[in-house]
Design a protein around this motif. Structure first.
Motif, PDB file in Angstrom:
ATOM      1  N   HIS A  44       0.837  -1.201   0.000  1.00 33.53           N
ATOM      2  CA  HIS A  44       0.000   0.000   0.000  1.00 33.53           C
ATOM      3  C   HIS A  44       0.870   1.250   0.000  1.00 33.53           C
ATOM      4  N   ILE A  45       1.955   1.196   0.796  1.00 36.96           N
ATOM      5  CA  ILE A  45       2.864   2.347   0.825  1.00 36.96           C
ATOM      6  C   ILE A  45       3.496   2.536  -0.553  1.00 36.96           C
ATOM      7  N   ALA A  46       3.939   1.397  -1.113  1.00 31.31           N
ATOM      8  CA  ALA A  46       4.583   1.475  -2.427  1.00 31.31           C
ATOM      9  C   ALA A  46       3.629   2.038  -3.458  1.00 31.31           C
ATOM     10  N   ALA A  47       2.396   1.557  -3.397  1.00 34.71           N
ATOM     11  CA  ALA A  47       1.412   2.020  -4.370  1.00 34.71           C
ATOM     12  C   ALA A  47       1.223   3.528  -4.278  1.00 34.71           C
ATOM     13  N   ALA A  48       1.274   4.030  -3.033  1.00 35.25           N
ATOM     14  CA  ALA A  48       1.081   5.470  -2.859  1.00 35.25           C
ATOM     15  C   ALA A  48       2.297   6.252  -3.337  1.00 35.25           C
ATOM     16  N   ILE A  49       3.484   5.788  -2.968  1.00 28.53           N
ATOM     17  CA  ILE A  49       4.669   6.609  -3.288  1.00 28.53           C
ATOM     18  C   ILE A  49       5.141   6.423  -4.715  1.00 28.53           C
ATOM     19  N   GLU A  50       4.722   5.320  -5.350  1.00 27.25           N
ATOM     20  CA  GLU A  50       5.248   5.114  -6.699  1.00 27.25           C
ATOM     21  C   GLU A  50       4.464   5.893  -7.749  1.00 27.25           C
ATOM     22  N   ASN A  51       3.361   6.498  -7.400  1.00 31.02           N
ATOM     23  CA  ASN A  51       2.670   7.345  -8.366  1.00 31.02           C
ATOM     24  C   ASN A  51       3.574   8.494  -8.790  1.00 31.02           C
ATOM     25  N   VAL A  52       3.376   8.916 -10.010  1.00 31.50           N
ATOM     26  CA  VAL A  52       4.174  10.044 -10.499  1.00 31.50           C
ATOM     27  C   VAL A  52       3.240  11.208 -10.782  1.00 31.50           C
ATOM     28  N   SER A  53       3.788  12.410 -10.653  1.00 34.26           N
ATOM     29  CA  SER A  53       2.948  13.567 -10.929  1.00 34.26           C
ATOM     30  C   SER A  53       3.047  13.908 -12.409  1.00 34.26           C
ATOM     31  N   LEU A  54       1.947  14.397 -12.927  1.00 36.01           N
ATOM     32  CA  LEU A  54       1.876  14.691 -14.359  1.00 36.01           C
ATOM     33  C   LEU A  54       1.116  15.993 -14.543  1.00 36.01           C
ATOM     34  N   SER A  55       1.687  16.838 -15.388  1.00 35.40           N
ATOM     35  CA  SER A  55       0.978  18.054 -15.768  1.00 35.40           C
ATOM     36  C   SER A  55       0.975  18.116 -17.287  1.00 35.40           C
ATOM     37  N   VAL A  56      -0.188  17.989 -17.859  1.00 37.12           N
ATOM     38  CA  VAL A  56      -0.271  17.906 -19.317  1.00 37.12           C
ATOM     39  C   VAL A  56      -1.465  18.718 -19.797  1.00 37.12           C
ATOM     40  N   GLU A  57      -1.283  19.377 -20.962  1.00 43.26           N
ATOM     41  CA  GLU A  57      -2.383  20.153 -21.517  1.00 43.26           C
ATOM     42  C   GLU A  57      -3.098  19.296 -22.553  1.00 43.26           C
ATOM     43  N   ILE A  58      -4.367  19.057 -22.303  1.00 45.85           N
ATOM     44  CA  ILE A  58      -5.137  18.220 -23.222  1.00 45.85           C
ATOM     45  C   ILE A  58      -6.291  19.040 -23.790  1.00 45.85           C
ATOM     46  N   ASN A  59      -6.290  19.195 -25.092  1.00 48.94           N
ATOM     47  CA  ASN A  59      -7.317  19.986 -25.787  1.00 48.94           C
ATOM     48  C   ASN A  59      -7.470  21.372 -25.154  1.00 48.94           C
ATOM     49  N   GLY A  60      -6.324  21.964 -24.776  1.00 45.45           N
ATOM     50  CA  GLY A  60      -6.340  23.333 -24.258  1.00 45.45           C
ATOM     51  C   GLY A  60      -6.577  23.443 -22.762  1.00 45.45           C
ATOM     52  N   THR A  61      -6.860  22.333 -22.115  1.00 44.83           N
ATOM     53  CA  THR A  61      -7.071  22.379 -20.664  1.00 44.83           C
ATOM     54  C   THR A  61      -5.902  21.685 -19.959  1.00 44.83           C
ATOM     55  N   ARG A  62      -5.339  22.376 -18.945  1.00 43.62           N
ATOM     56  CA  ARG A  62      -4.216  21.761 -18.227  1.00 43.62           C
ATOM     57  C   ARG A  62      -4.751  20.818 -17.160  1.00 43.62           C
ATOM     58  N   HIS A  63      -4.210  19.621 -17.148  1.00 45.35           N
ATOM     59  CA  HIS A  63      -4.574  18.618 -16.143  1.00 45.35           C
ATOM     60  C   HIS A  63      -3.336  18.330 -15.306  1.00 45.35           C
ATOM     61  N   THR A  64      -3.474  18.463 -13.989  1.00 50.40           N
ATOM     62  CA  THR A  64      -2.374  18.124 -13.099  1.00 50.40           C
ATOM     63  C   THR A  64      -2.852  17.035 -12.156  1.00 50.40           C
ATOM     64  N   MET A  65      -2.112  15.951 -12.116  1.00 52.01           N
ATOM     65  CA  MET A  65      -2.586  14.804 -11.318  1.00 52.01           C
ATOM     66  C   MET A  65      -1.445  13.865 -11.013  1.00 52.01           C
ATOM     67  N   ASP A  66      -1.696  12.950 -10.068  1.00 51.61           N
ATOM     68  CA  ASP A  66      -0.766  11.861  -9.798  1.00 51.61           C
ATOM     69  C   ASP A  66      -1.300  10.619 -10.495  1.00 51.61           C
ATOM     70  N   ILE A  67      -0.408   9.948 -11.196  1.00 52.77           N
ATOM     71  CA  ILE A  67      -0.876   8.762 -11.934  1.00 52.77           C
ATOM     72  C   ILE A  67       0.005   7.558 -11.657  1.00 52.77           C
ATOM     73  N   ASP A  68      -0.587   6.400 -11.837  1.00 48.47           N
ATOM     74  CA  ASP A  68       0.161   5.136 -11.839  1.00 48.47           C
ATOM     75  C   ASP A  68       1.144   5.216 -13.013  1.00 48.47           C
ATOM     76  N   PRO A  69       2.438   4.973 -12.757  1.00 47.36           N
ATOM     77  CA  PRO A  69       3.406   5.143 -13.859  1.00 47.36           C
ATOM     78  C   PRO A  69       3.186   4.174 -15.013  1.00 47.36           C
ATOM     79  N   ARG A  70       2.428   3.124 -14.781  1.00 49.50           N
ATOM     80  CA  ARG A  70       2.168   2.164 -15.861  1.00 49.50           C
ATOM     81  C   ARG A  70       1.094   2.654 -16.815  1.00 49.50           C
ATOM     82  N   THR A  71       0.441   3.741 -16.474  1.00 46.73           N
ATOM     83  CA  THR A  71      -0.688   4.202 -17.287  1.00 46.73           C
ATOM     84  C   THR A  71      -0.214   4.698 -18.656  1.00 46.73           C
ATOM     85  N   SER A  72      -0.811   4.152 -19.695  1.00 46.03           N
ATOM     86  CA  SER A  72      -0.505   4.659 -21.040  1.00 46.03           C
ATOM     87  C   SER A  72      -1.292   5.948 -21.247  1.00 46.03           C
ATOM     88  N   LEU A  73      -0.834   6.743 -22.198  1.00 42.58           N
ATOM     89  CA  LEU A  73      -1.584   7.965 -22.512  1.00 42.58           C
ATOM     90  C   LEU A  73      -3.009   7.597 -22.930  1.00 42.58           C
TER      91      LEU A  73
END
Lengths: 206, 737
Positions: A44-73
């Motif tokens: 559970h700890i690993a799952a929490a700390i292994e997320n990565v932060s992402l800031s990406v602009e999608i269709n003109g809107t900026r999204h900032t979030m923590d994601i599972d690093p395995r997540t494909s675009l």
């Protein structure tokens, strides 16, 4: 005859994390750490700390979030953001249904880890039209019936727009070649070429 | 039909086109459901044997995991485990039941379902499931198992008319064997299901199906639920081609998993799982014997066909049926056998029997034409069947000669040099080939509801599907003609089991069946409107029905004395809406006739003289499918059929490693679906003549006819180009060495 499934490479990921956690923990409070490992709190700890932060602009809107690093675009768009216009056809980079633009270039979103798009600008099919006004390529696909079931269509359209921007739409043969990364099982290919050719010749800004 | 507007036939752009080009059309896996969990299926590693043990401990402890389901802990669908061998009347035997027991019946069979709160976590957990097997040697090679061939339990697998020994009197006899490959539907949208239980006795399933009523019935049967408590939603289907015409493991896994965890669950197949979990076109071995006199008149035809099926179910798609009806020949015998193998059950695939069957028959005709030194097109014309040679019934309509003539003229067939390997273009050997196609035309019982609203809009509903052919578009056109309401004021709703029951989208049946039902419902609706109009205007009391006309959203008398919009009529009568539901089926008159769609396909190929690279240079497809409802969508449908035919002829094949029974070709890099660069200019010619006996709208069915004969036409063109006859598909360069 018995057979064990071959070695599974994924297995090592958790084991490694577990070992690392335990090694770190030994230097602090061994008993608590071992207890934690036995209860799988480390997971559970690993799952929490292994997320990565992402800031990406999608269709003109900026999204900032923590994601599972395995997540494909692709999965980020479809599952996390509910932008389901981008399609999952094969998930192996072989069909083109998931094509989106990253910083203006066409990419296969299934082969793009979402984390690598940090700081990028992503355009999906939902971001192509100007409000209610269809992008010329979308309008041309309707006019020329460049689809049947519609599932490969967003990828075809994103590829088609890029195809013209790249300068790879100067002839029907060139269009066919540069659109061959996008499979259409319904077989709308001649109509797709008609649509792209019309937009290219029309000289509208794509 | 409306007098002012004839929408049927117009090349109207698709009414749902905007939803598709903007990404707004929602397919099965795309519904937003609160509290949704993700399920990923783990595939088995052997083709035959038993599961000895499953270790799910690591998977269960992985983060986010909600449950790991195997045959050991799966909730038991009561109808599934009821002991009856088969619940599906369309197939013989017992259908595959996911998580039923420890028996492995085919390679890649699901052995576990990992359920987690995110897709990534479910996928990872699925990879942690460890399975030990007791392995048995699988049998997956059809040709080395021909001694196990069985007579299909379907009625009349064999056929005979006339004299079996007629060949003895023929001046020429010809005998040859042909093979077709294992072809996989590979729609772009993977099969997917979201199961949402509403208490213990009701469920909604969002899935990919060609028939929401069939999915409803199958799931109701498995879970022993009231049919009306099973709600199937499948509004958009990302291609199917026959492969979504029954319930498959993804639907059952989703319902079982959702039951187990008590929350909504989504299960989507990976591309590799689509190769053998949702059916495929079985491989075939066919034997053809032809007897002819010196003028090319067929004296006898014998057609034998063998197709593979699974060990647990008989899938039948009779490849010899077309041989019984295509040519005027008094002496015809056919035989059809199945070879059970350790593979998953095949499934209906675009023109299931006709596509492989026509490859054998139409290749054989071509071979005979060279023996007789008669032009292949001329040989076919000399054996033209003026009536059904089997039943002796008249055709409802048959415009095959028109297909031959118009197709040949457009193609330039008369320029063909009869000598093989006689035409070149630089390094390319050029060949011309042609073939005939035939596909049965039927009309199945279907229902439709028409609801006219007081604002003048019309909603038409039917529980049919649209896998991409443009159902909603042409149904709107048919409704527009029947009511005189403009097409932009009409909405057609489909893909939901709660709508009036109708035939699914398969067998080229949608337009003939549902189109007729829509027409009938709309005709009944306008009758009802006339009654209301008569009620409001006593002067019309005795006006006969045929004196009314419909157009521009209005009912009029033909003398224009009275003209009122539907909207005004309803408002005057204080009616919020009027509604009609009609059950529609074919006429008894139609039973006296025999109905088929036809085509003639003409192909030019190029074969590189040094490398044997093959390409199709151009195709002309001339089609008799009755009246064409929408020339734009219809042309696209034939493009698709021809593209499928090119794939079947040249590129597509899945391959099994028979040592292990494992599928080697199971992704789109190795399985070559034709891409844009593979597809040449295709010219589609529609004869477009109405068949008023089969249907009130004149249609005969278009979905399959375009593929029938295409592979043979290409093989025939390859022979003409190279002098080399390839009798096993696909025709790859190595076979021309």
């Amino acid at each position: 005859m018995n057979e064990q499934e071959p070695f599974c490479p994924n297995e090592s990921r958790r084991s490694f994390l577990k070992k690392s956690t335990v090694i770190t923990a030994v230097a602090l409070t061994p008993a608590a750490a071992i207890n934690a490992a036995n209860n799988h709190w480390d997971e559970h700890i690993a799952a929490a700390i292994e997320n990565v932060s992402l800031s990406v602009e999608i269709n003109g809107t900026r999204h900032t979030m923590d994601i599972d690093p395995r997540t494909s675009l692709l999965d980020l768009l479809r599952e996390n953001l509910h932008l389901t216009g981008t399609k999952k056809g094969c998930d192996y980079g072989q069909c083109g249904a998931c094509t989106v633009h990253v910083n203006g270039e066409r990419v296969l979103s299934c082969l793009t880890l979402a984390a690598t798009t940090d700081g990028s600008k992503v355009t999906t099919i939902e971001g192509l039209a100007n409000g209610d006004e269809l992008h010329p390529m979308q309008a041309a696909f309707i006019k020329h019936d460049g689809f049947q079931c519609g599932y490969c269509t967003p990828g075809q359209i994103m590829s088609a727009v890029a195809c013209i921007r790249e300068g790879h739409a100067s002839s029907r043969d060139q269009i066919r070649e540069y659109m061959s990364g996008n499979i259409c099982r319904c077989g709308a290919y001649p109509n797709i070429v008609d649509a792209i050719e019309e937009v290219q010749k029309g000289g509208q800004k794509v | 039909m409306g007098d002012d507007i004839k929408m049927a036939g117009q090349p109207l752009s698709r009414v749902d086109g905007k939803l598709k080009v903007t990404g707004a059309a929602k397919y099965a896996a795309e519904y937003i459901i609160p509290n949704l969990a993700y399920g990923v299926l783990a595939s088995g590693a052997i083709a035959r044997g038993r599961i000895k043990s499953i270790d799910t401990a690591a998977a269960e402890k992985a983060p986010g995991v909600i449950a790991i389901i195997t045959h050991l802990n799966a909730p038991k669908p009561p109808g599934y485990f009821g002991g009856k061998e088969s619940s599906d009347p369309r197939t013989e035997g017992g259908e595959y039941r996911v998580f039923y027991n420890d028996v492995i019946l085919y390679s890649g069979q699901p052995v576990a379902l990992a359920i987690a709160d995110t897709f990534e976590r479910a996928r990872y957990a699925a990879s942690l499931v460890k399975v030990q097997y007791v392995k048995e040697p699988p049998q997956t090679d059809m040709l080395s198992n021909m001694d196990k061939a069985v007579v299909p339990k379907e009625s009349d697998p064999d056929y005979n008319r006339g004299d079996k020994n007629a060949f003895d009197n023929a001046a020429f006899t010809f005998e040859q064997e042909y093979q077709t490959q294992l072809q996989v539907h590979n729609p772009m949208e993977p099969h997917a299901a979201i199961a949402v239980w509403e208490g213990a006795d009701a469920i909604t399933v969002y899935n990919k199906t060609q028939s929401s009523p069939i999915a409803q019935e199958d799931i109701a049967k498995a879970w022993k639920l009231q049919k009306e408590n099973v709600h199937i939603v499948s509004k958009f289907v990302g291609g199917a081609f026959g492969g979504a015409s029954r319930v498959w493991p993804e639907e059952m896994a989703a319902t079982i998993g959702a039951k187990k965890i008590g929350r909504p669950l989504k299960v989507v197949f990976n591309r590799d799982q689509l190769f053998n979990m949702v059916g495929y076109r079985p491989q075939s071995l066919q034997k053809i014997k032809l007897g002819a006199d010196k003028d090319g008149k067929l004296i006898g035809i014998h057609h034998e066909a063998y197709g593979n099926t699974s060990t647990y179910e008989q899938f039948t798609a009779n490849m010899t049926s077309l041989t019984q009806a295509l040519y005027a020949c008094d002496n015809v015998s056919t035989l059809y056998r199945l070879v059970p193998l350790d593979v998953s059950t095949p499934c209906w695939t675009r023109a299931p029997g006709e596509a492989p069957g026509s490859f054998a028959l139409e290749s054989a005709l071509d071979e005979l034409s060279y023996t007789l030194k008669i032009d292949p097109l001329e040989l076919r014309k000399r054996n033209y069947a003026a009536q059904n040679p089997d039943t002796k019934q008249p055709w409802s309509t048959k415009f095959l000669n028109e297909c031959y003539e118009r197709g040949a003229a457009q193609f330039g067939w008369e320029k063909r040099n009869p000598q093989p390997r006689s035409t070149t273009n630089g390094n390319w050997l050029i060949g011309y080939g042609m073939a005939t196609g035939i596909y049965g035309a039927w009309r199945a019982p279907s229902s439709a509801r028409a609801v006219l609203n007081s604002d003048g809009t019309l909603v038409v509903q039917s529980a049919t599907a649209d896998v991409g052919v443009g159902t909603a578009t042409i149904m709107s056109q048919i409704a527009a003609d029947a009511t005189g309401i403009p097409v932009e004021k009409i909405k057609f709703e489909l893909g939901d089991s709660r709508l009036p029951p109708a035939i699914g989208q398969f067998g080229s049946l949608t337009t003939t069946s549902v189109g007729s039902a829509v027409n009938d419902a709309c005709v009944a609706l306008r009758q009802k409107a006339i009654e209301y109009l008569k009620k409001s205007q006593s002067s019309l009391q005795n006006t006969p029905v045929e004196n009314f006309a419909f157009g521009d959203g209005k009912i009029k008398t033909k003398d224009d004395a009275v003209s009122i919009s539907y909207a005004d009529l309803l408002q005057q009568q204080h009616l919020p809406s009027i509604e009609v539901t009609v059950d529609s089926k074919g006429s008894e008159e139609a039973d006296k006739y025999s109905s088929y769609s036809y085509n003639a396909t003409f192909v030019e190929v190029g074969v590189h003289a040094l490398t044997n690279q093959l390409k199709v240079n151009r195709v002309v497809s001339a089609i008799d499918a009755g009246k064409i409802m929408n020339k734009k969508t219809a042309r696209s449908q034939v493009y698709g059929s021809v593209t499928w035919g090119i794939g079947m002829a040249l590129t597509e094949e899945s391959v099994i490693d028979d040592r292990y029974g494992r599928w080697m070709v199971k992704d789109l890099a190795d399985y070559h679906v034709p891409v844009n660069a593979d597809i040449p200019a295709i010219e589609v010619l529609f004869i477009d003549k109405s068949d008023d006996i089969l249907t009130p709208i004149g249609a005969k069915g278009l979905g399959e006819i375009g593929i029938v004969g295409v592979a043979a036409a290409i093989a025939n063109a390859v022979y003409h180009a190279t002098g080399k006859r390839v009798r096993d598909l696909p025709i790859t360069p190595d076979k021309l060495v």
